[in-house]
Motif scaffolding. Sequence first.
Motif, PDB file in Angstrom:
ATOM      1  N   ARG A  13       8.017  76.845  -9.487  1.00 19.90           N
ATOM      2  CA  ARG A  13       7.404  77.700  -7.746  1.00 19.90           C
ATOM      3  C   ARG A  13       8.502  75.919  -7.353  1.00 19.90           C
ATOM      4  NH1 ARG A  13       4.464  73.614  -5.129  1.00 19.90           N
ATOM      5  NH2 ARG A  13       2.706  73.531  -6.862  1.00 19.90           N
ATOM      6  N   ASP A  14       9.499  76.318  -6.504  1.00 22.22           N
ATOM      7  CA  ASP A  14      10.327  75.082  -5.793  1.00 22.22           C
ATOM      8  C   ASP A  14       9.221  74.339  -5.361  1.00 22.22           C
ATOM      9  OD1 ASP A  14      12.922  77.163  -6.243  1.00 22.22           O
ATOM     10  OD2 ASP A  14      13.123  77.971  -4.113  1.00 22.22           O
ATOM     11  N   PRO A  15      10.223  72.942  -5.749  1.00 21.38           N
ATOM     12  CA  PRO A  15       9.271  72.112  -4.651  1.00 21.38           C
ATOM     13  C   PRO A  15       9.003  72.148  -2.956  1.00 21.38           C
ATOM     14  CG  PRO A  15      10.714  71.277  -6.405  1.00 21.38           C
ATOM     15  CD  PRO A  15      11.179  72.280  -6.045  1.00 21.38           C
ATOM     16  N   GLU A  16       7.747  72.052  -2.690  1.00 25.97           N
ATOM     17  CA  GLU A  16       7.795  71.558  -2.022  1.00 25.97           C
ATOM     18  C   GLU A  16       7.783  69.934  -0.865  1.00 25.97           C
ATOM     19  OE1 GLU A  16       3.382  71.555   1.351  1.00 25.97           O
ATOM     20  OE2 GLU A  16       3.701  73.570  -0.577  1.00 25.97           O
ATOM     21  N   LEU A  17       8.534  69.865  -0.460  1.00 23.08           N
ATOM     22  CA  LEU A  17       8.761  68.183   0.154  1.00 23.08           C
ATOM     23  C   LEU A  17       8.223  67.986   1.862  1.00 23.08           C
ATOM     24  CD1 LEU A  17       9.910  65.513  -0.333  1.00 23.08           C
ATOM     25  CD2 LEU A  17      12.650  66.527   0.742  1.00 23.08           C
ATOM     26  N   ALA A  30       5.090  72.007  -9.663  1.00 25.74           N
ATOM     27  CA  ALA A  30       3.658  72.668 -10.879  1.00 25.74           C
ATOM     28  C   ALA A  30       4.984  73.313 -12.019  1.00 25.74           C
ATOM     29  CB  ALA A  30       3.057  73.795 -10.809  1.00 25.74           C
ATOM     30  N   ILE A  31       4.611  72.530 -13.462  1.00 29.27           N
ATOM     31  CA  ILE A  31       5.700  73.246 -14.621  1.00 29.27           C
ATOM     32  C   ILE A  31       4.026  73.810 -15.643  1.00 29.27           C
ATOM     33  CG2 ILE A  31       7.260  71.558 -14.171  1.00 29.27           C
ATOM     34  CD1 ILE A  31       5.383  69.783 -16.411  1.00 29.27           C
ATOM     35  N   ALA A  32       4.976  74.559 -16.149  1.00 22.95           N
ATOM     36  CA  ALA A  32       4.482  76.221 -17.092  1.00 22.95           C
ATOM     37  C   ALA A  32       4.550  74.995 -18.374  1.00 22.95           C
ATOM     38  CB  ALA A  32       4.986  77.269 -17.088  1.00 22.95           C
ATOM     39  N   GLU A  68      15.430  68.118  -3.916  1.00 26.24           N
ATOM     40  CA  GLU A  68      17.475  68.807  -3.703  1.00 26.24           C
ATOM     41  C   GLU A  68      17.837  69.802  -4.822  1.00 26.24           C
ATOM     42  OE1 GLU A  68      21.501  66.683  -2.992  1.00 26.24           O
ATOM     43  OE2 GLU A  68      20.001  65.477  -2.497  1.00 26.24           O
ATOM     44  N   TYR A  69      17.213  68.708  -6.030  1.00 27.33           N
ATOM     45  CA  TYR A  69      17.820  69.334  -7.349  1.00 27.33           C
ATOM     46  C   TYR A  69      16.724  70.462  -8.076  1.00 27.33           C
ATOM     47  CZ  TYR A  69      21.389  66.239  -6.632  1.00 27.33           C
ATOM     48  OH  TYR A  69      22.700  65.255  -5.987  1.00 27.33           O
ATOM     49  N   LEU A  70      15.310  70.361  -8.187  1.00 33.09           N
ATOM     50  CA  LEU A  70      14.231  71.310  -9.070  1.00 33.09           C
ATOM     51  C   LEU A  70      14.642  72.683  -8.319  1.00 33.09           C
ATOM     52  CD1 LEU A  70      12.401  68.736  -9.657  1.00 33.09           C
ATOM     53  CD2 LEU A  70      13.984  69.131 -11.503  1.00 33.09           C
ATOM     54  N   LYS A  71      14.603  73.238  -9.293  1.00 31.74           N
ATOM     55  CA  LYS A  71      14.367  74.684  -9.013  1.00 31.74           C
ATOM     56  C   LYS A  71      13.460  75.507  -9.756  1.00 31.74           C
ATOM     57  CE  LYS A  71      17.386  74.431  -5.580  1.00 31.74           C
ATOM     58  NZ  LYS A  71      17.113  74.162  -3.892  1.00 31.74           N
ATOM     59  N   LYS A  72      12.608  76.723  -8.955  1.00 32.65           N
ATOM     60  CA  LYS A  72      11.816  77.678 -10.119  1.00 32.65           C
ATOM     61  C   LYS A  72      12.557  77.794 -11.271  1.00 32.65           C
ATOM     62  CE  LYS A  72       9.447  81.513  -9.536  1.00 32.65           C
ATOM     63  NZ  LYS A  72       9.256  83.232  -9.047  1.00 32.65           N
ATOM     64  N   GLY A  73      11.756  78.087 -12.334  1.00 37.37           N
ATOM     65  CA  GLY A  73      12.659  77.896 -13.448  1.00 37.37           C
ATOM     66  C   GLY A  73      13.214  77.648 -14.434  1.00 37.37           C
ATOM     67  N   SER A 114      25.257  78.994  -8.493  1.00 44.42           N
ATOM     68  CA  SER A 114      26.993  78.725  -7.672  1.00 44.42           C
ATOM     69  C   SER A 114      26.363  77.446  -6.464  1.00 44.42           C
ATOM     70  CB  SER A 114      26.718  79.432  -6.376  1.00 44.42           C
ATOM     71  OG  SER A 114      26.186  80.247  -6.112  1.00 44.42           O
ATOM     72  N   HIS A 115      24.869  77.467  -6.146  1.00 43.43           N
ATOM     73  CA  HIS A 115      24.377  76.563  -5.225  1.00 43.43           C
ATOM     74  C   HIS A 115      23.772  75.637  -6.402  1.00 43.43           C
ATOM     75  CE1 HIS A 115      20.436  78.964  -6.323  1.00 43.43           C
ATOM     76  NE2 HIS A 115      19.758  78.064  -5.991  1.00 43.43           N
ATOM     77  N   GLU A 116      24.133  75.068  -7.231  1.00 40.60           N
ATOM     78  CA  GLU A 116      23.463  73.705  -8.736  1.00 40.60           C
ATOM     79  C   GLU A 116      24.110  72.943  -8.957  1.00 40.60           C
ATOM     80  OE1 GLU A 116      20.712  74.478 -11.653  1.00 40.60           O
ATOM     81  OE2 GLU A 116      19.709  75.720 -10.113  1.00 40.60           O
ATOM     82  N   SER A 117      24.412  72.513  -8.926  1.00 36.64           N
ATOM     83  CA  SER A 117      25.503  71.420  -9.464  1.00 36.64           C
ATOM     84  C   SER A 117      24.844  70.971 -10.683  1.00 36.64           C
ATOM     85  CB  SER A 117      25.558  69.729  -9.217  1.00 36.64           C
ATOM     86  OG  SER A 117      24.046  68.794  -9.758  1.00 36.64           O
TER      87      SER A 117
END
Length: 141
Positions: A13-17, A30-32, A68-73, A114-117
Amino acid sequence: MYNKVFLIGNLTRDPELRFTTSGIPVASFAIAVNRFKKKTDEAGASQAQDVDFINIVAWRRLAEICGEYLKKGRPVAIEGRLQLRSYTGKDGQPKTMAEVVADGMQMLGSRVTSHESPVGNGPATRDTGHVTNEEADEIPF
């Protein structure tokens, strides 16, 4: 005595800040992580795969970068230490949980949306995609 953990997995899942009451950033995610085990069937030994879901906590500037940079998957490598915490659950029963407190993070893979560097090109990734808590304080943004 030594407590060091290295994990490679995909974000579930996306990180919760969040921020503590004193304003310190903390990110939870969490990571799988795949785990291979031997499985014996009629044809002989083969390998089966299980997945472990590992809770990760990052603090301060590393938490902001993860948020900011980590996304689900997204595949990621985490370096840190294992921590066990005890607390009282909503049902009043004592609970214990294990989590990894991240000291470093490296973004893996080359998937770009498109929204990730791109990995390694943003200032937070320092050409290698690896950021530690110590280095995060030196990033100019």
